[in-house]
Each structure stands twice: as C-alpha cells, then as structure tokens.
Scaffold this motif. Structure first.
Motif, PDB file in Angstrom:
ATOM      1  N   LEU B 147       4.098  35.840  53.431  1.00 61.50           N
ATOM      2  CA  LEU B 147       2.937  34.982  53.158  1.00 61.50           C
ATOM      3  C   LEU B 147       2.911  34.503  51.707  1.00 61.50           C
ATOM      4  CD1 LEU B 147       0.327  33.629  53.999  1.00 61.50           C
ATOM      5  CD2 LEU B 147      -0.864  35.783  53.641  1.00 61.50           C
ATOM      6  N   ALA B 148       3.085  35.425  50.772  1.00 59.09           N
ATOM      7  CA  ALA B 148       3.044  35.037  49.358  1.00 59.09           C
ATOM      8  C   ALA B 148       4.170  34.066  49.024  1.00 59.09           C
ATOM      9  CB  ALA B 148       3.143  36.276  48.477  1.00 59.09           C
ATOM     10  N   ASN B 170      -5.311  31.482  43.687  1.00 64.37           N
ATOM     11  CA  ASN B 170      -6.528  31.925  44.361  1.00 64.37           C
ATOM     12  C   ASN B 170      -6.703  31.233  45.716  1.00 64.37           C
ATOM     13  OD1 ASN B 170      -7.814  29.427  43.984  1.00 64.37           O
ATOM     14  ND2 ASN B 170      -8.530  30.046  41.958  1.00 64.37           N
ATOM     15  N   ARG B 171      -7.706  31.678  46.480  1.00 62.89           N
ATOM     16  CA  ARG B 171      -7.825  31.246  47.868  1.00 62.89           C
ATOM     17  C   ARG B 171      -8.009  29.728  48.010  1.00 62.89           C
ATOM     18  NH1 ARG B 171     -12.689  34.492  50.369  1.00 62.89           N
ATOM     19  NH2 ARG B 171     -11.918  36.157  49.044  1.00 62.89           N
ATOM     20  N   SER B 172      -8.730  29.116  47.067  1.00 66.97           N
ATOM     21  CA  SER B 172      -8.944  27.678  47.238  1.00 66.97           C
ATOM     22  C   SER B 172      -7.644  26.915  46.962  1.00 66.97           C
ATOM     23  CB  SER B 172     -10.094  27.179  46.366  1.00 66.97           C
ATOM     24  OG  SER B 172      -9.784  27.371  45.012  1.00 66.97           O
ATOM     25  N   VAL B 174      -4.668  28.202  47.667  1.00 63.15           N
ATOM     26  CA  VAL B 174      -3.868  28.438  48.872  1.00 63.15           C
ATOM     27  C   VAL B 174      -4.321  27.467  49.969  1.00 63.15           C
ATOM     28  CG1 VAL B 174      -3.265  30.085  50.680  1.00 63.15           C
ATOM     29  CG2 VAL B 174      -3.497  30.872  48.323  1.00 63.15           C
ATOM     30  N   PRO B 191      -9.360  34.046  53.627  1.00 59.62           N
ATOM     31  CA  PRO B 191      -8.002  34.592  53.733  1.00 59.62           C
ATOM     32  C   PRO B 191      -7.558  34.824  55.181  1.00 59.62           C
ATOM     33  CG  PRO B 191      -9.165  35.689  51.967  1.00 59.62           C
ATOM     34  CD  PRO B 191     -10.160  34.793  52.640  1.00 59.62           C
ATOM     35  N   GLN B 192      -8.492  35.217  56.044  1.00 57.63           N
ATOM     36  CA  GLN B 192      -8.169  35.422  57.458  1.00 57.63           C
ATOM     37  C   GLN B 192      -7.651  34.120  58.098  1.00 57.63           C
ATOM     38  OE1 GLN B 192      -9.486  38.630  59.245  1.00 57.63           O
ATOM     39  NE2 GLN B 192      -7.737  37.993  60.484  1.00 57.63           N
ATOM     40  N   LEU B 194      -6.460  31.507  56.498  1.00 56.33           N
ATOM     41  CA  LEU B 194      -5.225  31.076  55.827  1.00 56.33           C
ATOM     42  C   LEU B 194      -4.028  31.851  56.375  1.00 56.33           C
ATOM     43  CD1 LEU B 194      -6.660  30.884  52.204  1.00 56.33           C
ATOM     44  CD2 LEU B 194      -6.026  28.960  53.671  1.00 56.33           C
ATOM     45  N   THR B 195      -4.240  33.159  56.612  1.00 57.68           N
ATOM     46  CA  THR B 195      -3.169  33.985  57.159  1.00 57.68           C
ATOM     47  C   THR B 195      -2.814  33.514  58.570  1.00 57.68           C
ATOM     48  OG1 THR B 195      -3.997  35.827  55.849  1.00 57.68           O
ATOM     49  CG2 THR B 195      -2.468  36.361  57.605  1.00 57.68           C
ATOM     50  N   ARG B 199       0.737  32.225  60.165  1.00 55.28           N
ATOM     51  CA  ARG B 199       1.310  32.819  61.376  1.00 55.28           C
ATOM     52  C   ARG B 199       1.742  31.727  62.356  1.00 55.28           C
ATOM     53  NH1 ARG B 199       0.335  37.800  64.721  1.00 55.28           N
ATOM     54  NH2 ARG B 199       0.469  37.190  66.887  1.00 55.28           N
ATOM     55  N   GLU B 232       4.182  42.670  56.689  1.00 57.96           N
ATOM     56  CA  GLU B 232       3.620  41.642  57.558  1.00 57.96           C
ATOM     57  C   GLU B 232       4.262  41.547  58.936  1.00 57.96           C
ATOM     58  OE1 GLU B 232       3.788  37.992  55.387  1.00 57.96           O
ATOM     59  OE2 GLU B 232       2.683  38.810  53.695  1.00 57.96           O
TER      60      GLU B 232
END
Lengths: 232, 486
Positions: B147-148, B170-172, B174, B191-192, B194-195, B199, B232
């Motif tokens: 992911l990173a 940061n999340r925004s 990403v 984050p959920q 985005l993850t 996927r 992951e």
C-alpha cells in the motif's frame, strides 16, 4: 582477481578475502553449535493457560473463535459456514469428506485455476500448529492445509485448530520441525496495514476474515516431561 | 558550500545534497515534522510495551547478534550451501557484483520470459539498486503492490522510512493521488476506503501479471529456502499467483538453519511495527510442483557488502535485519524525516550503511547526522553498535577531507592544524592562552560572560553565552602558589 572468473567466483573470492577463511578451514556447523542461546525455549504455562493465551491472541487480532469437542466438529463447521452467510466454498483435496456439509457449494482443489478459487466466498483448512505467544497459525501446506493460493484468495478463512496442536513459544514450534518444511505460511491475524497515518486497517489483500474452530481434543502437558532446565 | 534545496527529495547518494542541506525542507515544515514525530511515537510506544513483556529480550538480542556474526564470519560457505540447496530445489541462483549487474540480470530474465509487466513486493534491496526506473526505461511496466509503495509510486513520492515508507504523506494527499491515478471520482479520505481502493486496483494485477519481483528477509542455507515478512498479503499474492518469481537479496541475508528464525521472527516484528508477529510470513524453497511460481530466480547482490565485511568495526553493519527500530528511536530522524538522508536507507542505519555502500565516495555527511546518543544501539535487535561505526566512519571522512587541497583553507581543518601546532609545544600554548585572554577581553561583558562573538564564533553565541576567560590559568595559579607553599 582473475578477470575471466565468473561473477560467482569473483563474489566468493571477495567474500573469502574479507573473512580470511579459506574454504577448507570453514566448519560452520562446529562453531554454530556453540552459539549462545539463552532465550526461553519451552514455555512454562500449563496446557489450559496456553490454550487460553492462544484464544486471547486470536481475539486481539479480531479473529473469530469457536470451540467444540472433537465429535461435534463436522456439525460445528456446518454451523459456522451457515452463520458466515456464505455459500460457495473451496476445500483442500485432503480435507475429510464429512467436513464438507452438503448444503453448501464445494469445490475441492485439484489444481483449481486461481480465477475459480477467487470466486469462492470462503475456504476451510487445517493447520500444522499454532503458537500461543504470538497468536500465530502455521501452515505447512499439507494435503488438508491446502496449496498456498487456496487460503489466500477467498475473503473468509475458516481454520480448524486442535487444542493439542497449540504450543506456547516459537522455539517449541521449531523443535517440532525435524526437517525444514518446503513451504510455510505463518498467519498472525487477518491481513492488515497501518500505512496511512498509522491507522490500522484490516483486510488489504489476504482474507479479511479469519475464523478459527478450536477442537478440544485431549492435551498432554508438554512441559511436564521436560528436564527442569529446559522448562524454565 | 552552495547547494540548491531541491523541490523533490533526491534519494540517490551519488547526487543527493549533504544532510544539513537536505534536511531544510522538513525542518521548515512544522506540519510534516509533527506527522513524523506522531508516527514515531505510535510505533515506539507499541514496541516498548511488547519488549517489556518479553522476559528474555536481551537474550534474544544477544543470540540474534551471535547468529548474524557467525553467518558473516562464514559467509562464503553459507552462500554456497544456500546456492546448492536452492538449485537442488529447482531455483536458479545468480550472482551480481553491483547494482548494474543485478539490474541487467533481472532484465535478461524478464526478456527471456517476454514479460511486459511485473508486480513487486516491497523490497529495500531493489530500491537500493534503483530497479524500477531502470525497468521502466527498458519498457517494462512495474507495479508496486504494498500500500505505501503504491502511494509513493502513483504519487511520484520518495520513501522516507524503510518499514512505513509513506508516513510523510497524509490521508488527503493519498486520496488525491488515488482519485487521480485510479480515476475514482468520489473517493473519501477515510483510510479504510483508501485501502479498499488499493485492494480493488491491484486484484486484477495479481491475477493476470505472470512475473513478480521480491526482496528477501532471510535466506536459509540449510534448505535453500527464502522467507518474506509482510503485513498486507500482497507478498503472498506475488509469491503464489505468478508463473515466475525473481528475488533480489543482499549476500548478507543468509541464516544457517531454519531454526534460526525462532530468534529473528521474535525480534523482527516487535522491533519493526510493535507487533508480536507480523500478519504474514512466507517461506518457500525453490519451486514446488502445483504450488506457486514454477520458475524461480534468486539474485545474490554484493554491491559493496563484501568490502564492509572485510572491515573490523564496520562488519556489524551487515547484521542488520531492516527493522527500522533505530530510526524510530532516533532524535535526529524524528526532526528531519527520511528524505534528508539522500538514500533509500534513512535513519541511523542509513547513516552508516549508505556511505559504506558508496565505498565512502559519497554521502560523507551522513556519519555526522547523529548526536551519538546511542538510542539506536539500545533498540537494535541484533545489537549493532551504530555510534561506534559512526565514529569510525567520521574518522575516515576526516582522513579523506584533510588531504584534499581544496579544504586547505577550510576553517575547520585550518583550525585543527593550528590546534595541532599549539598543543604540541608548551610555550606556544601558553602564548596562545595569553593572546586569547587579551583578545576575548573585548567581547566579555561586565558580568564576566561573552554574549556575542563575530564570525564563526557567532555560531556558538547565537544560542548560548560563553564564560569569559579567567584572569589566570590554573597553570599560572599553580606556579605562583607552589612558590608560596615553599
């Protein structure tokens, strides 16, 4: 250094020059045996606490846990499959036939293509053992543990663990391995990441749901037949 | 020295600006410093709690260091054993002297496989040899799957940590990167979500790209096995679904026996992410009919490691198992973040590893990027005495620099030569003391303190006062009183 030597020979020559160990005099096994290992080998927990620790770890990882006596296993599996709300499952070729409850759609893995495994909603496997200290389930991918891809693509993994398979420490697991296994997967909770702002998110690529049925078979206390110095 | 502060961090030590210059962008960005410090606090707290509960932690560290030292001492024999067993299990072992050699081997394999695309498991070693830009230039589509790493690859960002490489994003940010490159219009910055986007983005790739590239956490000499540690499941995907697997591993990654993992796996996850065990660890041995890739290549990479191996103090650098505990504990890393180190290996381990991998031709500022506080040594799971190596490397950098003609008038080396002269002759030293006392009198206030000095001296007095020189030295006082006593 010989310019015509292969990259392999050159690399080994550089390494040997750096370690000043001519090939003939190297006896790795000899000095290997004398390496100090003062860490804890065997755990000291009684069987019941060892299993309780394993269950606690699994729950910390958000794995779901169900317990049952050995004779109730097929019925418990069927009940859990039903409770999962899923219908299409895959199973390793070596899974006992009586575990495959007929009310569900089963595909038994005899070289199933990945795309078909991907279609399954869940998978049922056994495991080689479990390590309570870290809450780890170990797969050696035997016939009933299945190929690696089988416990990877479906989103829901139901793993059958017998109480007698639970060891306390990682070194105890390694002492069970007479030979290094060819394939191993250690699973410690469902797939996870903390890559975005250190927020832990469950379920990236592996199964998002791990469900364990702990079969309460009779457990010998492995620490009882050890020498006191090993069992500290 | 004049170095423009780059807009974009440079992680190639051959061209990266020196550490004090490269650190400026982060030092001037309080928000980013806060993010880095927060991430470090989170991991450190989790690690501390888990280390605390481990009664035999110090014994594990000692055993870890002993096993790694034993391997390094006998590296040639263990590599040959690994090669023999891996080959017997159906793997193909290649040897690469340097980064260019390793990249060439990877490309040759991909050409033979007619591979237009590869999927990758996060790997420091492939980052070290700058494999991705090379493959892309050769027309191969490279897809990172961690992911990173996806965040960095799609956002054209550089890694700033070896375990959580996108911690500076940061999340925004990403959300923006994913929305743009995955073409998702209404993506939340949760984050959920985005993850989940990552996927879905990768699932097809896993199922269709037939070639994968990985690094290795450990090579097992006894069996020819390779172990990869991850969280992951992208690693398991890459290790299971493709037809061909290529692993690039540093020559130091070998362990004698399978059983040695009982030490390494107990210390690695605790040190890296503050978990008792990472969610997934995979080990495979050559090829297994019917399970996973049916073609398997391992590239054993030297790239400066055998030189490090030959040096007494520095050899311990090669014990490293890349857990990143040292950077999490480092007060310097905490302020500067990873990009300042100008290398894919940041933090204390980067400060010793990078200049050595560059054979001391580049990254000479890194051994100074430390206060020598020793926090890195204390947390290191294989007991690398990083401060000791830093000091050794500083000595080497100094020896290099003081012989350079262009540094003849460098104030530091000029000053050191002067000091050498003065300190070797008593009469000169006393004369200098008297001169200094006279000179400093101009700057000493009524209160006996020096509040501001000109020129180089200002670097000291900008932030603190300096005691004025006393009226007489101890030596002078003693000479006087010895006479009185008689």
């Amino acid at each position: 250094m010989n310019a015509a030597a292969s990259p392999r020979q050159q690399a080994l020559e550089r390494i040997r020059a750096a370690t000043r160990n001519p090939a003939a005099s190297v006896e790795p096994a000899g000095s290997y045996a004398s390496l100090r290992r003062d860490y804890i080998g065997h755990g000291a927990l009684p069987a019941e606490s060892r299993i309780a620790l394993m269950l606690e770890r699994l729950r910390e990882y958000d794995a779901e846990v169900t317990e049952c006596p050995p004779e109730a296993l097929p019925a418990t599996i069927a009940a859990q499959l039903l409770a999962s709300g899923r219908h299409a499952f895959v199973a390793p070729a070596g899974l006992p036939q009586e575990w495959l409850a007929p009310q569900f759609a089963w595909k038994v893995d005899r070289d199933l293509p990945a795309a078909e495994i991907e279609q399954a909603e869940g998978v049922v496997t056994t495991c080689f053992c479990a390590i309570a200290d870290s809450g780890t389930i170990v797969l050696h991918h035997s016939a009933s543990e299945g190929r690696r891809v089988l416990s990877l693509l479906p989103d829901w993994h139901l793993c059958i663990l017998r109480a007698s398979q639970v060891v306390e420490t990682l070194p105890e697991y390694f002492s069970l391995c007479k030979q290094p296994p060819r394939l191993v997967t250690w699973i410690s909770g469902p797939s996870a990441t903390a890559d975005i702002e250190m927020t832990r998110i469950k379920g990236v690529h592996g199964p998002r749901f791990l469900h364990v049925i702990l079969v309460r078979d009779p457990v010998a206390d492995p620490t009882s037949n050890l020498q006191p110095d090993q069992a500290r | 020295m004049t170095h423009a502060v780059a807009d974009h961090p440079v992680l190639d030590p051959t061209v990266a600006p020196p550490f004090p210059v490269a650190a400026l962008p982060v030092l001037r960005n309080p928000q980013l410093r806060k993010n880095v410090a927060h991430a470090m606090d989170v991991i450190q707290a989790k690690r501390a709690r888990l280390v605390e509960e481990k009664a035999d932690w110090q014994a594990l560290r000692s055993a870890g260091a002993a096993i790694r030292d034993h391997v390094l001492e006998n590296l040639g024999a263990y590599l040959e054993q690994f090669e023999e067993r891996c080959t017997a299990a159906g793997g193909v072992v290649h040897w690469a002297a340097d980064a260019a050699g390793a990249r060439r081997i990877v490309l040759e394999i991909l050409r033979a496989e007619k591979a237009a695309e590869v999927i990758k498991i996060k790997s420091m070693t492939t980052a070290e040899i700058q494999l991705n830009p090379y493959l892309e230039a050769a027309g191969v589509g490279v897809f990172e799957t961690d992911l990173a790493e996806i965040i960095l690859q799609l956002g054209r960002e550089e890694p700033s940590h070896i375990v959580v490489p996108a911690l500076h994003v940061n999340r925004s940010q990403v959300r923006e990167i994913f929305a743009r490159s995955m073409g998702i219009r209404d993506l939340s910055d949760n984050p959920q979500a985005l993850t989940a986007a990552a996927r879905n983005y990768l699932r097809r790739k896993f199922l269709t790209v037939p070639t994968a590239i990985s690094g290795a956490n450990f090579l097992i000499a006894e069996s020819g096995g390779v172990a990869v540690v991850e969280s992951e499941g992208n690693g398991r995907m890459c290790l299971t679904l493709p037809r061909t697997m290529i692993t690039v591993a540093g020559i130091e990654k070998v362990l004698p026996r399978y059983q040695d993992l009982e030490v390494m796996l107990q210390v690695l996850a605790r040190s890296a992410t503050g978990e008792r065990m990472n969610p997934y660890t995979s080990l495979w041995t050559g090829v297994t009919p019917g399970d996973g890739p049916q073609r398997f290549h391992v590239i054993l990479l030297d790239n400066g490691r055998s030189q490090i191996l030959g040096r007494k103090t520095e050899r311990q650098t090669l014990r490293c198992i890349r857990c990143a505990a040292c950077m999490n504990a480092c007060p310097v890393y905490r302020q500067t973040g990873g990009h300042a180190y100008g290398s894919v290996y940041p933090g204390p381990i980067g400060a010793i590893l990078t200049p050595q991998l560059m054979q001391m031709h580049h990254a000479q500022s890194l051994p100074y990027a430390s206060s020598l506080c020793g926090a890195c040594y204390e947390v290191c799971p294989v007991k690398i005495n990083i401060p000791e190596v830093l000091i050794e490397l500083r000595a080497q950098v100094t020896d290099q620099e003081r012989r350079q003609v262009r540094r003849f008038f460098d104030p530091m080396y000029l000053g050191m030569r002067m000091a050498g002269l003065l300190l070797s002759r008593a009469w000169l030293f006393h004369a200098a003391q008297r001169m200094g006392r006279l000179g400093l009198r101009f700057f000493t206030g009524k209160d006996g303190w020096i509040h501001s000095l000109p020129g180089m001296g200002a670097q000291w007095t900008q932030t603190r006062d300096l005691r004025g020189m006393p009226g007489e030295t101890f030596h002078e006082w003693w000479t006087k009183h010895k006479k009185e006593a008689r």
